[in-house]
Design an enzyme around this catalytic site. Structure first.
Site, PDB file in Angstrom:
ATOM      1  N   PRO A  17     -30.853 -35.438   3.721  1.00 31.28           N
ATOM      2  CG  PRO A  17     -32.951 -36.271   3.101  1.00 31.28           C
ATOM      3  CD  PRO A  17     -32.303 -35.157   3.869  1.00 31.28           C
ATOM      4  CG  ASP A  53     -13.392 -29.536   6.078  1.00 31.20           C
ATOM      5  OD1 ASP A  53     -14.043 -29.942   7.053  1.00 31.20           O
ATOM      6  OD2 ASP A  53     -12.871 -28.404   6.026  1.00 31.20           O
ATOM      7  CD  GLU A  96     -18.440 -25.043  -0.563  1.00 31.37           C
ATOM      8  OE1 GLU A  96     -19.668 -24.975  -0.409  1.00 31.37           O
ATOM      9  OE2 GLU A  96     -17.679 -25.677   0.212  1.00 31.37           O
ATOM     10  CG  ASP A 119     -13.830 -23.246   6.254  1.00 31.03           C
ATOM     11  OD1 ASP A 119     -12.793 -23.652   5.702  1.00 31.03           O
ATOM     12  OD2 ASP A 119     -14.441 -23.903   7.123  1.00 31.03           O
ATOM     13  CD  GLN A 130     -24.726 -24.058   2.946  1.00 27.69           C
ATOM     14  OE1 GLN A 130     -24.698 -25.007   3.729  1.00 27.69           O
ATOM     15  NE2 GLN A 130     -23.764 -23.864   2.067  1.00 27.69           N
ATOM     16  CG  ASP A 144     -23.183 -32.596  -5.734  1.00 21.20           C
ATOM     17  OD1 ASP A 144     -23.529 -32.375  -4.568  1.00 21.20           O
ATOM     18  OD2 ASP A 144     -23.092 -33.750  -6.224  1.00 21.20           O
ATOM     19  CB  ALA A 145     -18.226 -33.275  -3.611  1.00 24.71           C
TER      20      ALA A 145
END
Length: 536
Positions: A405, A398, A342, A322, A266, A374-375
């Site tokens: 997707p 969160d 995270e 964050d 991102q 990756d969660a």
């Protein structure tokens, strides 16, 4: 050259280079150009995720449009196969230029047009143009490889097999270079421009070694000048791309940008401004605001405090890179350990530097174990040994809104089922769920999905000035809807009190509950909900 050769490149057999060396050069150029073509498509897909939210519509338009344009380009090339050498140079010049500037054009369009529709139009046009030019390559190169041969079916088949093999091999190389090298090290716009230069370089090498034998001197010189002009334009773009990006970004973000990075996942932006003597830091992911330091405490307290009413000692945070949730958790008596999962290490780096004043260095606290993963995958592996005996007492989900997707997986029935496996029997989970007012279907879809995974659910919402009406779901593993309770041993609360929580479960008529089908991996219904809410 005979007069006929002024019209046709490929029939001028007297000028065809001798020996076997030149056809492998053509195949190598095929591989290089195929790599560039796929990189252009991947750049457009990445941009669709960044500037358009990566919805099914945008992704399908790119993939289907690109494939359709490949076929159209092949058909459009048919009248030019007898002039394959000169046409190929023009095609590569156009492809290098269009592909090289496509990322910058789309980014500028997104920041200046002010509408998703305008950006989508630019995306579709860029996809069609690049696909058509890539599709024209194979017929032209096939004509070159067959030049001077009286080939039977078997020889033609072997030539086509070699051409396709080189094409697919190049595509594999391009597919690996984009996520592992180009995007992380250069960003989308610079990477696309550099790819355009590589495209032009491959065409220039092919022109110098092979194609000039098929052309008159005047045509060869003209072709070389075309490629040089495109290379100069792309080089100029590379020099100016930072200024163009800064100009575009200034139109997108209202406050001065103090940090910017493009990770593999991102675009991350931090802005800072002063309002009435108060500093306002804002975090954006892919252009979407994540928090404002002026009022984030309202969101963070509402996320954290209801989930720790059961006095847990071990808490799991999924997302929250964050560091704000970890900060508030560390202020809760009795919490000995926080596991923070995270995905993006770039977010963590930003949190530890530019956002440190907001999270108070929580991610460096020895009680916080930061896991970069990756969660969904981490949960499927059972937490890699980080789950305490009996499970976590509380889980905070969160995560960003499910605008693509990849994120919609983390709002699925299957995901909440995996969370159940790492929570103790009397444990609680809280999920940030979007706005009941702005994205009502997304919000109530999340409530229904959590419930479908076996949790007892209590929807609640609060007012966060930056976001407006914002909603959460508190869930209990035992299946009983949990009550909203506020611990009295937590100091320094700036927003929550018993009165706020007492009214948080009340929803007005314009945000009334909806009973919706759950979102699953097979049917990610929440994607359309989020898109509909953003359009609203």
């Amino acid at each position: 050259m005979p007069p006929a050769a002024e019209k046709s490149d490929t029939v001028a057999t007297a000028r065809i280079p001798t020996g076997r060396w030149w056809r492998p050069v053509v195949l190598a150029s095929v591989a290089a150009c195929a790599a560039c073509g796929l990189i252009y498509e991947l750049a457009l897909l990445t941009l669709a995720t960044t500037v358009l939210g990566g919805g099914i519509v945008a992704t399908s338009l790119i993939v289907a449009g690109f494939v359709a344009a490949l076929g159209l380009g092949a058909l459009l090339a048919k009248p030019f196969v007898d002039r394959a050498a000169s046409t190929f140079v023009w095609v590569e010049g156009a492809l290098g230029l269009v592909g090289g500037v496509s990322a910058t054009l789309l980014y500028v369009a997104f920041t200046t047009l002010g509408s998703q529709t305008g950006s989508l139009v630019v995306l579709v046009l860029a996809t069609a143009a690049i696909g058509a030019l890539v599709g024209a390559e194979v017929p032209l190169l096939m004509a070159l490889l067959q030049a001077g041969r009286l080939s039977g079916a078997e020889e033609t088949g072997r030539t086509l097999a070699n051409l396709n093999a080189a094409d697919y091999l190049g595509a594999v190389v391009g597919g690996l270079l984009w996520p592992f090298l180009l995007l992380p090290t250069m960003g989308m716009q610079q990477a696309a421009a550099v790819t355009g230069l590589v495209n032009i370089a491959a065409a220039a090498i092919l022109l110098a070694l092979v194609l000039r034998h098929f052309l008159t001197r005047a045509r060869a010189v003209a072709a070389g000048l075309v490629l040089a002009l495109v290379a100069a334009l792309l080089a100029s773009l590379l020099v100016a791309v930072d200024d163009v990006t800064e100009w575009s970004r200034a139109r997108l973000y209202p406050d001065p940008v103090i940090a910017h990075t493009q990770s593999a996942y991102q675009e991350i932006v931090v802005t800072r401004a002063k309002y009435n003597g108060r500093t306002d830091r804002r975090l954006y992911l892919d252009g979407t605001l994540q928090y404002s330091s002026l009022d984030e405490y309202r969101y963070t307290e509402s996320l954290v405090l209801p989930a720790v009413a059961g006095r847990p000692s071990d808490v799991l945070v999924l997302g929250g890179g964050d560091g704000l949730a970890a900060r508030d958790l560390l202020g809760v008596p009795g919490i000995r350990r926080v596991v923070q999962v995270e995905l993006d290490p770039a977010v963590l780096r930003i949190a530890r530097t530019h956002l440190r004043a907001d999270n108070e260095g929580a991610l460096e606290d020895p009680r916080v174990d930061v896991v970069v993963d990756d969660a969904f995958a981490w949960l499927r592996r059972g937490g890699d040994g980080a789950v305490p005996v009996g499970g976590f007492g509380a889980v905070l989900v969160d995560l960003p809104d499910p605008r693509n997707p990849a994120l919609s997986r983390l709002y699925s029935q299957e995901f909440y089922g995996l969370v159940r496996q790492v929570v103790r029997d009397d444990g609680l989970m809280v999920v940030q769920s979007g706005s009941p007012y702005s994205t009502p279907h997304q919000y109530w879809r999340t409530v229904s999905t959590v419930r479908s995974a076996g949790w007892g659910t209590t929807p609640y919402h609060v007012h966060v000035p930056t976001f407006g009406d914002w909603g959460f779901v508190l869930a209990s593993k035992d299946g009983t809807p949990p009550g909203l309770r506020l611990r009295t041993d937590v100091d320094d609360l700036r927003y929550l009190d018993a009165g706020v929580l007492g009214t948080a479960t009340e929803f007005g008529r314009d945000v009334a509950p909806m009973d919706l089908e759950p979102s699953t991996l097979d049917r990610p219904r929440i994607l359309d909900d989020t898109r509909r809410g953003f359009e609203r």
